[in-house]
Structure formats: structure tokens, C-alpha cells
Design a protein around this motif. Structure first.
Motif, PDB file in Angstrom:
ATOM      1  N   THR A   1       0.847  -1.191   0.000  1.00 21.32           N
ATOM      2  CA  THR A   1       0.000   0.000   0.000  1.00 21.32           C
ATOM      3  C   THR A   1       0.882   1.240   0.000  1.00 21.32           C
ATOM      4  O   THR A   1       1.809   1.348   0.806  1.00 21.32           O
ATOM      5  CB  THR A   1      -0.914   0.020   1.240  1.00 21.32           C
ATOM      6  N   ARG A   2       0.596   2.175  -0.907  1.00 20.64           N
ATOM      7  CA  ARG A   2       1.341   3.428  -0.996  1.00 20.64           C
ATOM      8  C   ARG A   2       0.420   4.576  -0.614  1.00 20.64           C
ATOM      9  O   ARG A   2      -0.725   4.637  -1.062  1.00 20.64           O
ATOM     10  CB  ARG A   2       1.852   3.654  -2.424  1.00 20.64           C
ATOM     11  N   VAL A   3       0.941   5.483   0.213  1.00 24.86           N
ATOM     12  CA  VAL A   3       0.152   6.644   0.617  1.00 24.86           C
ATOM     13  C   VAL A   3       1.047   7.878   0.618  1.00 24.86           C
ATOM     14  O   VAL A   3       2.267   7.791   0.788  1.00 24.86           O
ATOM     15  CB  VAL A   3      -0.475   6.457   2.023  1.00 24.86           C
ATOM     16  N   SER A   4       0.396   9.029   0.425  1.00 20.41           N
ATOM     17  CA  SER A   4       1.102  10.305   0.515  1.00 20.41           C
ATOM     18  C   SER A   4       1.101  10.762   1.965  1.00 20.41           C
ATOM     19  O   SER A   4       0.067  10.668   2.649  1.00 20.41           O
ATOM     20  CB  SER A   4       0.417  11.351  -0.362  1.00 20.41           C
ATOM     21  N   VAL A   5       2.258  11.252   2.437  1.00 23.10           N
ATOM     22  CA  VAL A   5       2.372  11.646   3.837  1.00 23.10           C
ATOM     23  C   VAL A   5       3.075  12.992   3.942  1.00 23.10           C
ATOM     24  O   VAL A   5       3.715  13.467   2.996  1.00 23.10           O
ATOM     25  CB  VAL A   5       3.157  10.596   4.666  1.00 23.10           C
ATOM     26  N   GLU A   6       2.919  13.582   5.127  1.00 22.78           N
ATOM     27  CA  GLU A   6       3.682  14.770   5.489  1.00 22.78           C
ATOM     28  C   GLU A   6       4.598  14.400   6.642  1.00 22.78           C
ATOM     29  O   GLU A   6       4.136  14.091   7.745  1.00 22.78           O
ATOM     30  CB  GLU A   6       2.743  15.904   5.912  1.00 22.78           C
ATOM     31  N   LEU A   7       5.933  14.386   6.366  1.00 22.63           N
ATOM     32  CA  LEU A   7       6.914  14.153   7.421  1.00 22.63           C
ATOM     33  C   LEU A   7       7.093  15.455   8.197  1.00 22.63           C
ATOM     34  O   LEU A   7       7.408  16.489   7.611  1.00 22.63           O
ATOM     35  CB  LEU A   7       8.249  13.704   6.827  1.00 22.63           C
ATOM     36  N   ARG A   8       6.888  15.398   9.484  1.00 23.00           N
ATOM     37  CA  ARG A   8       6.958  16.597  10.315  1.00 23.00           C
ATOM     38  C   ARG A   8       8.110  16.444  11.306  1.00 23.00           C
ATOM     39  O   ARG A   8       8.075  15.564  12.190  1.00 23.00           O
ATOM     40  CB  ARG A   8       5.642  16.810  11.049  1.00 23.00           C
ATOM     41  N   GLY A   9       9.131  17.284  11.158  1.00 20.46           N
ATOM     42  CA  GLY A   9      10.285  17.212  12.035  1.00 20.46           C
ATOM     43  C   GLY A   9       9.960  17.730  13.425  1.00 20.46           C
ATOM     44  O   GLY A   9       9.790  18.936  13.627  1.00 20.46           O
ATOM     45  N   THR A  10       9.887  16.821  14.403  1.00 27.49           N
ATOM     46  CA  THR A  10       9.470  17.162  15.764  1.00 27.49           C
ATOM     47  C   THR A  10      10.575  16.769  16.728  1.00 27.49           C
ATOM     48  O   THR A  10      10.774  15.579  17.008  1.00 27.49           O
ATOM     49  CB  THR A  10       8.165  16.413  16.119  1.00 27.49           C
ATOM     50  N   PRO A  11      11.333  17.709  17.250  1.00 31.82           N
ATOM     51  CA  PRO A  11      12.489  17.360  18.090  1.00 31.82           C
ATOM     52  C   PRO A  11      12.113  16.737  19.426  1.00 31.82           C
ATOM     53  O   PRO A  11      12.858  15.945  19.989  1.00 31.82           O
ATOM     54  CB  PRO A  11      13.202  18.705  18.286  1.00 31.82           C
TER      55      PRO A  11
ATOM     56  N   ARG B   1      -6.052  14.316   1.474  1.00 35.01           N
ATOM     57  CA  ARG B   1      -5.213  14.858   2.549  1.00 35.01           C
ATOM     58  C   ARG B   1      -4.130  13.842   2.895  1.00 35.01           C
ATOM     59  O   ARG B   1      -4.430  12.668   3.136  1.00 35.01           O
ATOM     60  CB  ARG B   1      -6.058  15.163   3.786  1.00 35.01           C
ATOM     61  N   PRO B   2      -2.849  14.286   2.902  1.00 34.04           N
ATOM     62  CA  PRO B   2      -1.772  13.348   3.238  1.00 34.04           C
ATOM     63  C   PRO B   2      -1.827  12.934   4.699  1.00 34.04           C
ATOM     64  O   PRO B   2      -2.370  13.639   5.551  1.00 34.04           O
ATOM     65  CB  PRO B   2      -0.503  14.147   2.921  1.00 34.04           C
ATOM     66  N   GLY B   3      -1.255  11.771   4.985  1.00 35.35           N
ATOM     67  CA  GLY B   3      -1.187  11.306   6.357  1.00 35.35           C
ATOM     68  C   GLY B   3      -0.096  12.025   7.134  1.00 35.35           C
ATOM     69  O   GLY B   3       0.852  12.570   6.556  1.00 35.35           O
ATOM     70  N   LEU B   4      -0.225  12.022   8.453  1.00 33.76           N
ATOM     71  CA  LEU B   4       0.707  12.744   9.315  1.00 33.76           C
ATOM     72  C   LEU B   4       1.704  11.765   9.925  1.00 33.76           C
ATOM     73  O   LEU B   4       1.314  10.754  10.534  1.00 33.76           O
ATOM     74  CB  LEU B   4      -0.067  13.475  10.409  1.00 33.76           C
ATOM     75  N   VAL B   5       2.998  12.075   9.751  1.00 33.28           N
ATOM     76  CA  VAL B   5       4.080  11.253  10.288  1.00 33.28           C
ATOM     77  C   VAL B   5       5.006  12.160  11.094  1.00 33.28           C
ATOM     78  O   VAL B   5       5.557  13.128  10.556  1.00 33.28           O
ATOM     79  CB  VAL B   5       4.878  10.558   9.165  1.00 33.28           C
ATOM     80  N   TRP B   6       5.152  11.869  12.393  1.00 27.83           N
ATOM     81  CA  TRP B   6       6.099  12.612  13.217  1.00 27.83           C
ATOM     82  C   TRP B   6       7.466  11.935  13.121  1.00 27.83           C
ATOM     83  O   TRP B   6       7.576  10.701  13.283  1.00 27.83           O
ATOM     84  CB  TRP B   6       5.651  12.636  14.671  1.00 27.83           C
ATOM     85  N   ALA B   7       8.488  12.737  12.872  1.00 23.28           N
ATOM     86  CA  ALA B   7       9.847  12.208  12.741  1.00 23.28           C
ATOM     87  C   ALA B   7      10.819  13.174  13.401  1.00 23.28           C
ATOM     88  O   ALA B   7      10.483  14.342  13.675  1.00 23.28           O
ATOM     89  CB  ALA B   7      10.202  12.011  11.270  1.00 23.28           C
ATOM     90  N   LEU B   8      12.027  12.707  13.657  1.00 23.02           N
ATOM     91  CA  LEU B   8      13.067  13.600  14.159  1.00 23.02           C
ATOM     92  C   LEU B   8      13.495  14.561  13.053  1.00 23.02           C
ATOM     93  O   LEU B   8      13.392  14.228  11.863  1.00 23.02           O
ATOM     94  CB  LEU B   8      14.262  12.779  14.641  1.00 23.02           C
ATOM     95  N   PRO B   9      13.947  15.759  13.397  1.00 17.54           N
ATOM     96  CA  PRO B   9      14.329  16.721  12.349  1.00 17.54           C
ATOM     97  C   PRO B   9      15.346  16.169  11.364  1.00 17.54           C
ATOM     98  O   PRO B   9      15.304  16.509  10.173  1.00 17.54           O
ATOM     99  CB  PRO B   9      14.911  17.887  13.160  1.00 17.54           C
ATOM    100  N   ALA B  10      16.237  15.274  11.798  1.00 20.24           N
ATOM    101  CA  ALA B  10      17.241  14.717  10.885  1.00 20.24           C
ATOM    102  C   ALA B  10      16.613  13.846   9.807  1.00 20.24           C
ATOM    103  O   ALA B  10      17.195  13.666   8.730  1.00 20.24           O
ATOM    104  CB  ALA B  10      18.265  13.906  11.681  1.00 20.24           C
ATOM    105  N   ALA B  11      15.413  13.298  10.077  1.00 22.62           N
ATOM    106  CA  ALA B  11      14.758  12.436   9.087  1.00 22.62           C
ATOM    107  C   ALA B  11      14.051  13.249   8.012  1.00 22.62           C
ATOM    108  O   ALA B  11      13.652  12.694   6.988  1.00 22.62           O
ATOM    109  CB  ALA B  11      13.771  11.502   9.782  1.00 22.62           C
ATOM    110  N   VAL B  12      13.867  14.549   8.244  1.00 23.06           N
ATOM    111  CA  VAL B  12      13.243  15.417   7.236  1.00 23.06           C
ATOM    112  C   VAL B  12      14.386  16.010   6.406  1.00 23.06           C
ATOM    113  O   VAL B  12      14.927  17.070   6.718  1.00 23.06           O
ATOM    114  CB  VAL B  12      12.396  16.519   7.910  1.00 23.06           C
ATOM    115  N   ARG B  13      14.753  15.296   5.331  1.00 24.54           N
ATOM    116  CA  ARG B  13      15.967  15.625   4.590  1.00 24.54           C
ATOM    117  C   ARG B  13      15.755  16.708   3.544  1.00 24.54           C
ATOM    118  O   ARG B  13      16.692  17.415   3.188  1.00 24.54           O
ATOM    119  CB  ARG B  13      16.510  14.364   3.922  1.00 24.54           C
ATOM    120  N   ALA B  14      14.556  16.815   3.011  1.00 25.33           N
ATOM    121  CA  ALA B  14      14.309  17.803   1.958  1.00 25.33           C
ATOM    122  C   ALA B  14      13.091  18.636   2.322  1.00 25.33           C
ATOM    123  O   ALA B  14      12.039  18.536   1.674  1.00 25.33           O
ATOM    124  CB  ALA B  14      14.109  17.113   0.608  1.00 25.33           C
TER     125      ALA B  14
END
Length: 760
Positions: free
Chosen positions: A97-107, A176-189
Motif C-alpha cells: 500500500t502506498r500513501v502520501s504523507v507529510e513528514l513533520r520534524g518534531t524534536p 489529505r496526506p497522512g501525518l508522520v512525526w519524525a526527528l528533524p534529521a529524518a526530514v531531509r528535503a
């Protein structure tokens, strides 16, 4: 007291069927009202609970990286902020399954709009590629803590550390894209940033949004969403289901009250002598009233208690959303009060209508008043005499004559029988409208079935050629969707450019005409309401730092984004931004093509470069409504049956005085029976015609009003097919005639002494 109980017991034995139907109808009404209450609670409370526990942000603003989003914390009325967090748009895949997401850099774990962990743990610096998924996104991916997500087209992988609930709008495929919380280093672009504002007074939302956009500059603002939009999206179709159940439950309760009133009034007319005897042997008017009142209150109480007990015991086991709603509702604070208040309210209403009818029984004089030899208006009318002169069947003529010369009694019977039939027609219209969303989505604002997005590895011309290579694809419309600030800068709407002037997008229009010329667009009802505009107006909106002025030439049926959508051609948007290229393609399939199979074939043909999703049909969430409508129709049919039995009993008793005369002129028992059967069928036919004539426009207005309030707009209401209405009419009339046949035949076989005593 003993005499009262004996009278009630005797009456129950005489009218056992009617009593059973009243109990069942009351149980169905109370159950529908309890389920409506559960759905209302389920629609609002889960989101409100998450918002309160998470200290949710009232406003979320997506901005460019260069914007000074931190300055918004200093605005008057802003209590605290979440972020700003850098964001990256990406596509992730898991289990095919493929979905569009928003990676959110959350320290760190936020204090405002804090994700409420349900499984797993929060982000850990020791796992730089670890992420936490929003719950609705996790369900779409079938992901759990420990799973690995891939980013198609790259070698990157992400590890799911936890799942969390959020008060922000949930993931919606293609919208609407899904919400993904990640560390700031994982948000590369990172392509932008997002900040959440928690306000001191939620009523100031529009004002704060306006000030925030002014402070940042309209060119720096990408998208604005508010707590109201999030709450509306979370409520989804649950509130609509609750409204339908509540509306029909109240309508059925009124119909049941009228049916009980008519039954008691008819019974009083048939037992005037018995009531006079009760008065003569010492019964007071109050005691006579209590006989009827306590009897029908017992029926209502039995049905209400049974409905409440079954809903409490088995409600949470109902498959699907209704069962989930009851399970959540049973844990809410107001649950016990609602379980008590709804049945009590139903019993009191039925008691009120019973008391009004029983009051007439208390006014019956101790000495019976002799009945007139012939009812007023009983002479044959001119049309009836002419019909007999033409040798029409006497039973048919006399039966119709009996109905149309019955003064107010026939009219009251028709009115009471019309109400449940009218509600049945409205229920069938709702069913037909839902079916039309599935059978003919193109007529309901969904002319396309699939949305395709490319990862950029293929050129737009190559993507379109690949899509059209499949013979099941009838057309592929290139498009873009941008967030546009509305005038006043109090929010954003979706501005869609889709199709070209050479191959225009097939809008589903309710008003006006399609957008063909320069700067022409069509708008959803939600957008028109938001801007206080109408078809023919010019509207100005801002996309980034570019103004876009459009002429609204039509209103489309728009089920997406609560109707807050303006749609024009891709060529029109390119006139304002020549470098604009297609971000997605919407596919119209040939009749009979399966969207799921086509999506799988196109995804395979794209070799991992295409993200293909079926468009969400708003009727998918209304599937439980079919079972609800079927149950409501059964309850309304029971109420109609009670009224029909009352009408048949009244017709048989009124025919007893004519029995000797009909026998004297040589009519056979079969002909005399046919008179009562014809009168009952004629009464039912008039009620069916009236119910259909009133129900169809009422259903259209109710459904269109609901569509307008939800942003889709008026024009979605569909009426049942003529064949279905004809079947309903035939079933009602033939069923009424069949029910009347047996008691009418029994009346013709009565002894002469019984007939003389009835006439006396």
C-alpha cells in the motif's frame, strides 16, 4: 379496581394483534431514538476528548521556510504555539500500500497538540529513522510498531516506533496526506514549515487567522486549517446517520401517537353502550379515562423498556459503525440520563395522545343516546347513482360511496394512514440517493474513478501516454490543486485546475454552465457559502503571492473538501503561472471497468513510479444507513398496520347497521363483504396517493438541505423509481384489502339477533 382490570383484560383479548403491533412499533421507535443519540455522541465526543487531552491547536498554518513563523506567538489572543516544524512531502509504502504523507520534524514531544500515544513509544534519538504514525494513517498502511516503511524511488526506510491519536484532520486518500512525526534529521528535503496556534478564545479563530496571514504575508502562507474543519471531518457521516435516525424516530413517534389516538377514538365509538353501562353501575369519568390510559401506557412502557434493554445489552454487538457508536456512547457521562430520558419521553408522548382520546370516553353519558337511523350524508350521490345505472358492480360503487361520504372520519383515517406512508417514501428516497452515488457516481459529482500521481521520474507526456494505453481508461485529465487564500484571509480553499479547454473536465453541474472561457470557473456550494457569493459573481483569491480572479459561471456538485472547491481548467491557471505542470491525473473509466483492478494494473505498469488511488465516494461511509432505513420502514409499516386495523374495525362496525338493509335488497354475503373490502382499499389508495404526492417533494427538500449544509450542494436528491412506488402502492392497497376480507366476512355471517342489537 378489579372491574377496571377485567375490562382492560377483556379489551386486550379482543385486540391482541393491535396491542402486539403497538408494543413492537414503540420498541422500534425508542430503539431508533437511542441509536440516534449514540451516533450524535459518537460523532462529537471522541474528537473532543482527543482535542482536550492533547491541548490541540485551534489553527494550523503551513508556510514557506523563509517565513518568520515564530512571530505568531506574539499575536494577541494566541495562548501558546506548537512548532514551527519543518515538513517534507513524501510517499511511503507498506505491505503493498502506498500513501502520501507529510513528514513533520518534531524534536521533542509537544506540549501543544501533543500526539496521544496508543501503541509503542515516542521518538528516540537512538533511532534517527524512527517515526510515529497518526492512527488513521496506520490503519490505511496496516502498520504496527516495528514495521518498516519504504519510500518508493529511494533507498530510504523508516521504522515505525509508535502510533498516536491526533485532533488534526485525518488521512484521506487522494485528498489529505497522512501525518508522520519524525526527528528533524529524518526530514531531509524540507519544502515548508507548519505552526499550530492555541487560542485563548476559539471564537476568535477567523480574526487570528486574518492577523497571522497579514503578519506573515499572503505569499508565505500555503494552507490554513482550523479546529472547526478538523471537528467536521472527524464527525464525518456519523452525525448524518444520527440526524436520519432522529428525524425518522420522531416522525414515527408522532405517527404512533396519532395511530393510538385514532384507535382509542374508534374503540370509544364502538363501545358507547358498554361505556354507558360502566357509568350507570358507578364508574366515574376519571375511572373510565384511566382504563384506556393505563392500558396504552402499559403497551408503551413495555415497548420502551424492551428497546432500552436490547440496546444496552446488544447495541455494541451491531456490526459496523452503529455498534462502535453504541460502545463509545455507553462510556460517556450523559449515557445513563439519555437511556432514561428517551424512553420516558416516548411514553409520556403516547400517554398524552392517549389521554386526549380517552377524555372523550369520560364524557359518554350514562344513558346511551339513540343513534340516527342513517348517517348524515348517507344518501347516494349523483355519481354513485349514475354508476349503478351503468351497471357497475354494486359492491364497488357502495364501497367508494361509503368512503367519500364518511364526513370527517374518513378524512381523519386517511390523514393518520398518510403519515407513515409519507415517511416511508422519504426513507425510500434516501435509499435511492445513496444507491445513485454507487451506481451513477458521475451524476453525483464523481465523474472520475481514479487519481494518479507520479514521483517525477516520468515526463508528464509519458505518464499520460502510459495511462491511456490501458483500454479500460476512457480519459485522463491532468490537474493541479493549490491552497488559495479567500478574501479577508480567514482561511484557505482548494483551487483545482483540471482538464484543458481542448478536453474539458466533465463537471457535474447543478446551476449555470461549464467553465469554457478564460478566467471561468465552477464552485462548490461550500465555497459559495464561505464567500457569500453566487453563480455569476467574480471572486478574488490569492495563491502564494499571486492573485487569481475568477468568474463563477456554475455551481458543481462537489463532495470533496466540504464543497470548498473552485474548479477551472489547467489552461486558465497556466495563464497566471506559465510554468505550472500537472501534479496528478484523474481517470474516467469505461463502463463496467473495476477501479481496483485498473489501479493495480496501472501501478504495475508504472514500475513503482505511479501512486494510484480510487477516489473516495462519500456514500461509502453511509452504508450503515441502508440497514437503518430498512429498520425504519419496518417500524413505519407496523404503525401503518395498527392504523389499518383500526380503520377496518371501524368500517365493519359502521356496516353492521346497513347489514339488514343490504340483505333485504338481495345482496349476497360475498357482495356485502366486498363493500367493506372496497372501502378499506379505497381509503388506503387515497392515503398512498397523498403520501406519495407529499413525500416526494418533502424528501427532495430534506436531502438537498442536508447536501447544502454539508457543502455538496442541492441537486443530489433522487426519487424512487416509478416501478418501486407502484409496487409500494400495490402492496399497501392489496394488503389492506386482504386484511379487511376476514373480519368483513365474519360480520356478514352474524346472527340476526346480533345484528339487531348492534343497530339498536
Amino acid at each position: 379496581m378489579r372491574a377496571t382490570l377485567r375490562w382492560a383484560h377483556s379489551d386486550l383479548r379482543t385486540h391482541r394483534g393491535e396491542a402486539l403491533f403497538l408494543v413492537l412499533a414503540t420498541a422500534g421507535i425508542v430503539a431508533s431514538l437511542l441509536l440516534a443519540t449514540a451516533l450524535f455522541g459518537y460523532a462529537t465526543n471522541p474528537w473532543q476528548r482527543v482535542f482536550t487531552q492533547a491541548r490541540g491547536a485551534h489553527v494550523w498554518i503551513h508556510t514557506s521556510l523563509s517565513a518568520d513563523a515564530r512571530a505568531l506567538a506574539r499575536l494577541d489572543g494566541v495562548e501558546s504555539v506548537a512548532g514551527p516544524y519543518r515538513t517534507e512531502s513524501a510517499t511511503v509504502a507498506s505491505r503493498g500500500t502506498r500513501v502520501s504523507v507529510e513528514l513533520r520534524g518534531t524534536p521533542r514531544l509537544p506540549s501543544v497538540s501533543r500526539p496521544l500515544l496508543t501503541t509503542g513509544h515516542w521518538l528516540d534519538a537512538a533511532e534517527p529513522n524512527g517515526v510515529v504514525l497518526e492512527s488513521s494513517l496506520a490503519r490505511a498502511l496496516l502498520a504496527e510498531p516495528g514495521d518498516t516503511l519504504t519510500l518508493p524511488g529511494t533507498t530510504r526506510t523508516l521504522t515505525v516506533e509508535g502510533l498516536a491519536d491526533s485532533a488534526e484532520p485525518h488521512y484521506s486518500p487522494g485528498e489529505r496526506p497522512g501525518l508522520v512525526w519524525a526527528l528533524p534529521a529524518a526530514v531531509r528535503a524540507p519544502a515548508g514549515q507548519v505552526i499550530g496556534l492555541r487560542l485563548g478564545d476559539p471564537a476568535d479563530t477567523d480574526y487570528i487567522v486574518q492577523r497571522a496571514v497579514t503578519a506573515l504575508g499572503s505569499g508565505a502562507v500555503g494552507e490554513v486549517s482550523t479546529w472547526r474543519q478538523a471537528r467536521s471531518a472527524a464527525q464525518g457521516d456519523n452525525r448524518l446517520l444520527g440526524q436520519v435516525l432522529g428525524l425518522f424516530g420522531l416522525g414515527a413517534l408522532v405517527a404512533a401517537g396519532f395511530a393510538v389516538h385514532g384507535a382509542i377514538a374508534t374503540r370509544i365509538r364502538g363501545h358507547l353502550r358498554d361505556l354507558s353501562i360502566l357509568k350507570a353501575i358507578g364508574f366515574t369519568p376519571g375511572q373510565v379515562v384511566r382504563v384506556f390510559l393505563l392500558q396504552h401506557l402499559a403497551y408503551a412502557l413495555l415497548g420502551s423498556v424492551a428497546a432500552a434493554a436490547l440496546t444496552e445489552a446488544l447495541g455494541s454487538r451491531i456490526p459496523g459503525r452503529l455498534g462502535d457508536a453504541v460502545g463509545v456512547w455507553q462510556g460517556l457521562p450523559g449515557h445513563a440520563l439519555a437511556v432514561l430520558a428517551v424512553p420516558v419521553g416516548a411514553v409520556l408522548f403516547i400517554g398524552l395522545t392517549t389521554g386526549l382520546a380517552a377524555w372523550r370516553a369520560g364524557r359518554v353519558p350514562p344513558v346511551p343516546v339513540p343513534r340516527p337511523a342513517a348517517p348524515a350524508g348517507g344518501r347516494l350521490t349523483g355519481p354513485a347513482r349514475r354508476a349503478l345505472g351503468l351497471r357497475w358492480p354494486a359492491a364497488l360503487v357502495l364501497g367508494c360511496h361509503k368512503v367519500f361520504t364518511g364526513r370527517g372520519r374518513s378524512l381523519a383515517t386517511v390523514a393518520r394512514l398518510t403519515l407513515p406512508l409519507l415517511l416511508i417514501v422519504v426513507a425510500l428516497s434516501a435509499w435511492t440517493t445513496i444507491d445513485r452515488f454507487h451506481s451513477s457516481p458521475g451524476q453525483m459529482g464523481l465523474p472520475t474513478a481514479l487519481t494518479v500521481r507520479s514521483d517525477g521520474a516520468l515526463r508528464p507526456t509519458d505518464v499520460q501516454a502510459l495511462l491511456m494505453r490501458d483500454s479500460r481508461v476512457a480519459a485522463a485529465y491532468p490537474g493541479v490543486e493549490e491552497a488559495a487564500l479567500v478574501p479577508g484571509q480567514t482561511g484557505t480553499i482548494a483551487l483545482r485546475g483540471i482538464g484543458t479547454r481542448a478536453e474539458p473536465y466533465p463537471y457535474t453541474l447543478a446551476e449555470g454552465h461549464a467553465a469554457r472561457g478564460p478566467d471561468e470557473a465552477v464552485a462548490g456550494q461550500g465555497l459559495l457559502d464561505l464567500l457569500h457569493a453566487r453563480v455569476g459573481d467574480w471572486v478574488r483569491m490569492t495563491v502564494g503571492d499571486r492573485p487569481q480572479i475568477l468568474h463563477i459561471v456554475g455551481r458543481s456538485i462537489e463532495p470533496r473538501n466540504a464543497g470548498r472547491v473552485a474548479t477551472t481548467s489547467l489552461d486558465t491557471l497556466r495563464e497566471n503561472d506559465p510554468g505550472l505542470s500537472a501534479a496528478f491525473y484523474e481517470l474516467r473509466l469505461r463502463p463496467g471497468a473495476d477501479p481496483q483492478l485498473v489501479a493495480a494494473a496501472l501501478a504495475a505498469a508504472g514500475a513503482g513510479h505511479l501512486d494510484v488511488h480510487p477516489l473516495t465516494n462519500p456514500a461509502d461511509g453511509l452504508s450503515p444507513l441502508r440497514a437503518v432505513v430498512a429498520g425504519l420502514i419496518a417500524v413505519l409499516a407496523l404503525i401503518g398496520l395498527v392504523e389499518l386495523l383500526t380503520a377496518i374495525g371501524a368500517s365493519v362496525r359502521e356496516g353492521e347497521r346497513d347489514l339488514l338493509a343490504l340483505r333485504a335488497i338481495g345482496m349476497s354475503p360475498r357482495q356485502i363483504t366486498a363493500i367493506t373490502v372496497t372501502a378499506t382499499g379505497c381509503t388506503t389508495l387515497v392515503a398512498v396517493v397523498a403520501g406519495t404526492a407529499l413525500g416526494l417533494p418533502l424528501a427532495r427538500r430534506l436531502i438537498d438541505a442536508q447536501g447544502s449544509s454539508g457543502g455538496i450542494g442541492a441537486g443530489i436528491a433522487q426519487s424512487p423509481s416509478p416501478g418501486l412506488l407502484l409496487l409500494l402502492s400495490a402492496a399497501a392497497v392489496l394488503g389492506a384489502a386482504a386484511l379487511a376480507a376476514l373480519p368483513a366476512a365474519r360480520a356478514t355471517r352474524r346472527r340476526l339477533a346480533d345484528t339487531l342489537s348492534a343497530v339498536a
